[in-house]
Motif scaffolding. Structure first.
Motif, short mmCIF file in Angstrom:
data_model
loop_
_atom_site.label_atom_id
_atom_site.label_comp_id
_atom_site.label_asym_id
_atom_site.label_seq_id
_atom_site.Cartn_x
_atom_site.Cartn_y
_atom_site.Cartn_z
N UNK A 226 0.83 -1.20 0.00
CA UNK A 226 0.00 0.00 0.00
C UNK A 226 0.87 1.25 0.00
N UNK A 229 2.71 1.73 -3.34
CA UNK A 229 1.78 2.22 -4.35
C UNK A 229 1.47 3.69 -4.11
N UNK A 230 1.17 4.01 -2.86
CA UNK A 230 0.79 5.38 -2.54
C UNK A 230 1.89 6.37 -2.88
N UNK A 232 4.05 6.04 -5.16
CA UNK A 232 4.42 6.02 -6.57
C UNK A 232 5.69 5.24 -6.85
N UNK B 225 -6.03 -4.98 -2.00
CA UNK B 225 -5.66 -3.66 -1.49
C UNK B 225 -4.99 -2.85 -2.59
N UNK B 229 -6.53 0.60 -4.04
CA UNK B 229 -5.74 1.83 -4.00
C UNK B 229 -5.57 2.39 -5.41
#
Lengths: 236, 236
Positions: A226, A229-230, A232, B225, B229
């Motif tokens: 997570x 991904x958040x 980048x 997840x 996202x």
DNA sequence: GCCCGCCTCCCCCGAAATGGCGAGTGCAGA
DNA sequence: TCTGCACTCGCCATTTCGGGGGAGGCGGGC
């Protein structure tokens, strides 16, 4: 750029806290003669804050009803990246219609135009203008001011990111193999499959995942994915 | 907006394939009298494509050396969301300096200005202008055209997203509890903690997670997840 | 030249997640 | 009204994950 936008941008640029952004929204609202200008922002830690002209009573009501979770403006903007007129959104659910009706009672809408922008670390911002005028007047307003609104939204974002950078933790750097491993895991492969994909032993893959987890300060693999991904670092 | 930008935006709006974007970059380059205008785009499936005026030989060289992985422009823009002058980036590594030197030999740079934009599903786009002029001329160019560049970048993005929407699968709808459960899991809580947070039994939480997994077509929780996202359904 | 970071491999075991079997309530839209 | 969906709960076997060790080679930066 029209003068009222120039003024608002200058206030934003001079701002050194959220209050400065607040004043900019008020200035812009008064300059444009519409009922609301709001800048809403979710930083990389998931903390939300807002600067804008909504009444406190509406904000309280909104939060109390947990409208953040079903507001079509929020939901819709989280799924696009170009500006959107509220009329284009999905208001089909009853809850959404109820919310809009209440919003109008609180002096918000029904016309609205929201510009979403995403940052590299999961930041998400919405720059919204709203008014109670009729459809044709609103369409004209948007047509005339769309570009200035986009540019003003950029100024808000630039400043909001600057605030955050001050007390932000730097994004860690993952090695190429760590990134590859995380990408495979994010795609739903289990450790054995990801290891096979990378042509390494399952244990080695574990080392990468754990290294990434530690670098990202994550509690477990899912959390690490997570965060990656958040921020980048990887793309699914 | 200056005429050359208006023209480019009109070409973008009329485009019905990547070739249209390509023509818009050429039009803008010629109109502005600079050496390069490039739009580079990573869609939600991680496929990259570009439209721009770089020579094929430079593109080949760039890909062959795997510069995508270390290009300070890419790396830097993946970690910010406001436009950046190439001079502000980190060129300290030897590989980066080598790359820049080669770029200049291929007629790219050393001046450059890149505008990053992120989409809701992991899309990432860069709108870049580059030239070989000196620092003062470039600073003046940026100061004069910054706003028009941002607006033009927006037009490119709007069109690129429209291309993608055509063959995109619809985003499933998660129920409020499913979203809440997914959010907690994405934050690194384990099932027991997430269940406690939501004040429900661990088993019920599992039901939500599995429902979300199925709706998202995910292979496991981590995958779910990642998808949630990527699609902007949840924010960590 | 040395140190640090990256890449690669091995073992063990307890804890956690997954998959599949159930069952019941209540609210909202067709 | 009735069907469907959201929401809530329980048990059991199997698979996967997480954390703890240890070890060697290779390349780049100070």
């Amino acid at each position: 750029m029209r003068r009222e936008f120039e003024t608002a941008c200058e206030i934003v640029q001079a701002a050194d806290d959220v209050g400065g952004l607040q004043r900019a929204t008020e200035s812009l609202r008064d300059g444009l003669g519409i009922s609301h200008v709001v800048y809403h922002w979710v930083n990389s830690r998931g903390e939300r804050f807002g600067a804008g002209t909504y009444s406190q009573s509406w904000v309280d009501h909104y939060l109390e009803r947990d409208y953040l979770r079903m507001d079509p403006v929020i939901i819709g903007c989280l799924q696009r990246f170009d500006p959107v007129d509220w009329k284009e959104l999905d208001w089909s659910s009853r809850a959404a219609r109820t919310m809009l009706q209440e919003a109008v009672e609180f002096g918000v809408g029904p016309q609205g135009y929201s510009i979403p922008i995403r940052g590299p670390a999961g930041q998400f911002a919405l720059f919204t203008t709203a008014d109670g005028c009729d459809d044709t007047a609103w369409s004209r307003f948007i047509a005339e001011n769309q570009r200035d609104l986009i540019l003003t939204a950029h100024e808000f974002n630039r400043k909001a990111l600057a605030f955050e950078r001050d007390f932000d933790m730097p994004t860690p750097t993952l090695s190429p193999r760590e990134l590859a491993a995380m990408t495979h895991i994010a795609k739903g492969l289990n450790r054995a499959q990801a290891a096979a994909e990378m042509d390494i032993s399952e244990h080695t893959l574990r080392v990468y995942i754990e290294a990434a987890r530690h670098k990202l300060g994550a509690l477990n693999t899912t959390h690490a994915v997570a965060r990656a991904l958040s921020r980048g670092l990887i793309v699914v």
